[in-house]
Scaffold this motif. Sequence first.
Motif, PDB file in Angstrom:
ATOM      1  N   ILE A  27       0.848  -1.194   0.000  1.00  0.00           N
ATOM      2  CA  ILE A  27       0.000   0.000   0.000  1.00  0.00           C
ATOM      3  C   ILE A  27       0.881   1.242   0.000  1.00  0.00           C
ATOM      4  CG2 ILE A  27      -1.644   1.346   1.362  1.00  0.00           C
ATOM      5  CD1 ILE A  27      -2.913  -1.257   2.259  1.00  0.00           C
ATOM      6  N   ALA A  28       1.920   1.217   0.825  1.00  0.00           N
ATOM      7  CA  ALA A  28       2.833   2.358   0.878  1.00  0.00           C
ATOM      8  C   ALA A  28       3.544   2.562  -0.447  1.00  0.00           C
ATOM      9  CB  ALA A  28       3.854   2.151   1.999  1.00  0.00           C
ATOM     10  N   ARG A  29       3.916   1.450  -1.110  1.00  0.00           N
ATOM     11  CA  ARG A  29       4.586   1.557  -2.401  1.00  0.00           C
ATOM     12  C   ARG A  29       3.679   2.195  -3.447  1.00  0.00           C
ATOM     13  NH1 ARG A  29       6.003  -3.436  -3.029  1.00  0.00           N
ATOM     14  NH2 ARG A  29       8.217  -3.265  -2.561  1.00  0.00           N
ATOM     15  N   ALA A  30       2.368   1.951  -3.319  1.00  0.00           N
ATOM     16  CA  ALA A  30       1.426   2.518  -4.283  1.00  0.00           C
ATOM     17  C   ALA A  30       1.095   3.981  -3.972  1.00  0.00           C
ATOM     18  CB  ALA A  30       0.149   1.686  -4.300  1.00  0.00           C
ATOM     19  N   ILE A  31       1.020   4.333  -2.684  1.00  0.00           N
ATOM     20  CA  ILE A  31       0.578   5.667  -2.290  1.00  0.00           C
ATOM     21  C   ILE A  31       1.739   6.640  -2.154  1.00  0.00           C
ATOM     22  CG2 ILE A  31      -0.544   6.978  -0.438  1.00  0.00           C
ATOM     23  CD1 ILE A  31      -2.267   4.566   0.119  1.00  0.00           C
ATOM     24  N   GLY A  32       2.833   6.170  -1.548  1.00  0.00           N
ATOM     25  CA  GLY A  32       3.930   7.067  -1.199  1.00  0.00           C
ATOM     26  C   GLY A  32       4.498   7.878  -2.346  1.00  0.00           C
TER      27      GLY A  32
ATOM     28  N   SER B 217       0.766   0.651 -10.143  1.00  0.00           N
ATOM     29  CA  SER B 217      -0.516   0.610  -9.436  1.00  0.00           C
ATOM     30  C   SER B 217      -1.172  -0.757  -9.578  1.00  0.00           C
ATOM     31  CB  SER B 217      -1.444   1.701  -9.971  1.00  0.00           C
ATOM     32  OG  SER B 217      -0.901   2.989  -9.739  1.00  0.00           O
ATOM     33  N   TRP B 218      -1.100  -1.343 -10.779  1.00  0.00           N
ATOM     34  CA  TRP B 218      -1.634  -2.688 -10.967  1.00  0.00           C
ATOM     35  C   TRP B 218      -0.879  -3.703 -10.116  1.00  0.00           C
ATOM     36  CZ3 TRP B 218      -5.901  -4.543 -13.335  1.00  0.00           C
ATOM     37  CH2 TRP B 218      -6.614  -3.679 -14.182  1.00  0.00           C
ATOM     38  N   LEU B 219       0.437  -3.521  -9.996  1.00  0.00           N
ATOM     39  CA  LEU B 219       1.220  -4.393  -9.119  1.00  0.00           C
ATOM     40  C   LEU B 219       0.740  -4.290  -7.676  1.00  0.00           C
ATOM     41  CD1 LEU B 219       4.907  -4.002 -10.377  1.00  0.00           C
ATOM     42  CD2 LEU B 219       3.730  -6.165 -10.010  1.00  0.00           C
ATOM     43  N   GLY B 220       0.575  -3.054  -7.199  1.00  0.00           N
ATOM     44  CA  GLY B 220       0.112  -2.859  -5.828  1.00  0.00           C
ATOM     45  C   GLY B 220      -1.266  -3.440  -5.588  1.00  0.00           C
ATOM     46  N   ALA B 221      -2.171  -3.246  -6.557  1.00  0.00           N
ATOM     47  CA  ALA B 221      -3.518  -3.799  -6.418  1.00  0.00           C
ATOM     48  C   ALA B 221      -3.472  -5.326  -6.375  1.00  0.00           C
ATOM     49  CB  ALA B 221      -4.398  -3.329  -7.577  1.00  0.00           C
TER      50      ALA B 221
ATOM     51  N   PHE C 218      -1.350  -4.977 -18.176  1.00  0.00           N
ATOM     52  CA  PHE C 218      -1.972  -4.579 -16.908  1.00  0.00           C
ATOM     53  C   PHE C 218      -2.401  -5.804 -16.090  1.00  0.00           C
ATOM     54  CE2 PHE C 218      -3.328  -0.237 -18.823  1.00  0.00           C
ATOM     55  CZ  PHE C 218      -2.051   0.256 -18.589  1.00  0.00           C
ATOM     56  N   PRO C 219      -3.167  -6.753 -16.663  1.00  0.00           N
ATOM     57  CA  PRO C 219      -3.519  -7.935 -15.863  1.00  0.00           C
ATOM     58  C   PRO C 219      -2.309  -8.783 -15.490  1.00  0.00           C
ATOM     59  CG  PRO C 219      -4.245  -8.205 -18.142  1.00  0.00           C
ATOM     60  CD  PRO C 219      -3.833  -6.773 -17.992  1.00  0.00           C
ATOM     61  N   VAL C 220      -1.264  -8.768 -16.350  1.00  0.00           N
ATOM     62  CA  VAL C 220      -0.051  -9.502 -16.020  1.00  0.00           C
ATOM     63  C   VAL C 220       0.598  -8.902 -14.767  1.00  0.00           C
ATOM     64  CG1 VAL C 220       2.294 -10.063 -16.791  1.00  0.00           C
ATOM     65  CG2 VAL C 220       0.366 -10.260 -18.382  1.00  0.00           C
TER      66      VAL C 220
ATOM     67  N   GLY D 268       1.786  -8.993  -8.962  1.00  0.00           N
ATOM     68  CA  GLY D 268       1.703  -8.460  -7.600  1.00  0.00           C
ATOM     69  C   GLY D 268       1.130  -9.484  -6.643  1.00  0.00           C
ATOM     70  N   THR D 269       0.120 -10.223  -7.087  1.00  0.00           N
ATOM     71  CA  THR D 269      -0.463 -11.278  -6.253  1.00  0.00           C
ATOM     72  C   THR D 269       0.572 -12.362  -5.956  1.00  0.00           C
ATOM     73  OG1 THR D 269      -2.643 -10.875  -7.229  1.00  0.00           O
ATOM     74  CG2 THR D 269      -2.313 -12.983  -6.107  1.00  0.00           C
ATOM     75  N   ALA D 270       1.276 -12.806  -7.004  1.00  0.00           N
ATOM     76  CA  ALA D 270       2.281 -13.859  -6.829  1.00  0.00           C
ATOM     77  C   ALA D 270       3.427 -13.376  -5.943  1.00  0.00           C
ATOM     78  CB  ALA D 270       2.821 -14.290  -8.192  1.00  0.00           C
TER      79      ALA D 270
END
Length: 553
Positions: A163-168, A274-278, A324-326, A331-333
């Motif tokens: 979350i910090a990586r996406a927001i910061g 952002s897709w990675l963070g999500a 984007f889906p990749v 990010g999930t993996a």
Amino acid sequence: MNPTLPLAAAEPRPGLRTPFTYTLFRAIWIASLVSNVGTWMQNVAGVWLVTTLTTSALLVALMQTATSLPAFLLSMPAGAVGDLIDRRRLLLFTQGFMAVVALGLGAFTLTGSIRAIDVLGFTFLLGMGAALNGPIWQTVTTELVPRPVLPFAITLNGVSNNIARAIGPALGGLIIAYYSPGWVFVLNGVSFVGTWIVVYKWRREVQNDGGPAENFSGALRAGIRYVQYSPAILAVLVRTFAFSFGASAMWALLSVVVARRLHLQSGSYAVMLSWLGAGAVTGALLIGKIGHRLNLNRRVLLGSLMFVATNLCLALVNSEYWLFPVMFLSGTAWLITMTSFSTSVQLHVPKWVQARVVSMYMLVFQAGMSLGSIVWGELADRATLPLALLIAAGWMLVSLALALPFPMHQPEGLDFSPGEPWSDRLVEEDIDPDDGPVVVMIDYEVNPADQPAFRLAAQHLTRLRLRDGALRAGVFADVSQPTRITEFFYVATWAEHERQHHRFTRDDQQVEAEVRRFHQGETPPRVTHFLAFPRTANVEVAAPPLQVAGSAQ
């Protein structure tokens, strides 16, 4: 604030929300999230400030060195210190130190008296604080929640980082655009102050294993020795390095793929992140559902396969919309795999060596990421970008074979609580802790038919002796008495042997009980301690002078 560690009866099966029911964990998690956001803001502002202060590309590149070099230098010493000193006090020091450094950097920047070299210096100091703080901060989680909840607490820590990586970076960029990098540094300093206050309110119970105190060098050696003779930890470290080395291609080359291969702008790169963070946040939600169905080994295998696909797609796919889906699945993996590694490390070690083992895990992870980034970047420059990504995918695919010699061990059923005191000490007098070396010999009576099975059980016990402090250990058979077998282990000092007593866990006692089960004597195995020249100076006797022909007597 004192956490209540027993699991609530109303929730027999913990889930992702369970750690938040513990007040102190919730407070520290929120403080950590704010601090992580501040750190990512700081990273963006620091690089941007150096870029505006100098035309030297080298100084800009050295910002990454100033951030990562302290981790290589201090991770293992920090782990040793974390096991020797009260962790709460150490966290208060590191958080306070980083707050002072960040606020100082902000003050210099806002007054206009900052230079590029100064930013590098402040960044290096912050990196030192982070390197000292990292191993201790990870091990604190084990004291805030009970063992069944720990995997979910570790997962939530990973969610905080993502979350910090996406927001910061986005927040930092806005503040830089409208105000000044100096305000970013000030806000980062304030975030450390907030974490310091939360840690200060923690009334931590003093941890005392009852053993003789260790010195720093001895603690460092003990940590390395523990990893060397712990197959479960070695497996995690090998698999972590293999995964981080291959996965680093995505982190190192993603921006290059966006800019050079797809010819897109920086906004597209931000969207990819952002897709990675999500995807990472989604991975945290999935942990609660798949955690009971997939063991650690399968999670790591699935994560590695996903990064094989990620590197292939970055090398071959030409549409950002397909990527984007990749990135989402990557990010999930990433979160599931890294959480599996971290959980395995923290659940396979007792408290006395926890910070040291975690520090070695962090060092191996950073080594894989750093070395991989260099290799894939150099290969992309000397050959082609797609080729570098394809080779990285091949590395990830081949590394799947490591699951055979280095399987991930499940931590369920392990009991690392201190074992019952050994019953082998028959010494009535006090012994100087520095006396030694010490040799301990244990005599067994084993039927010849049982000796092959005894030998196999004794091998496990020998590994425990070496893991807990012995310099040498082994088993010998008496050639004159076929039923007599002697186990021995050699320890440097009496104090180190005393520590062996306190390092023995309930799981270790089960291994010892399995060995003693083969003993056929009417009395328990005979234990003998030998101390090298106790209370006697080891004085060399001078040899008589050589007699040379013709010399005077």
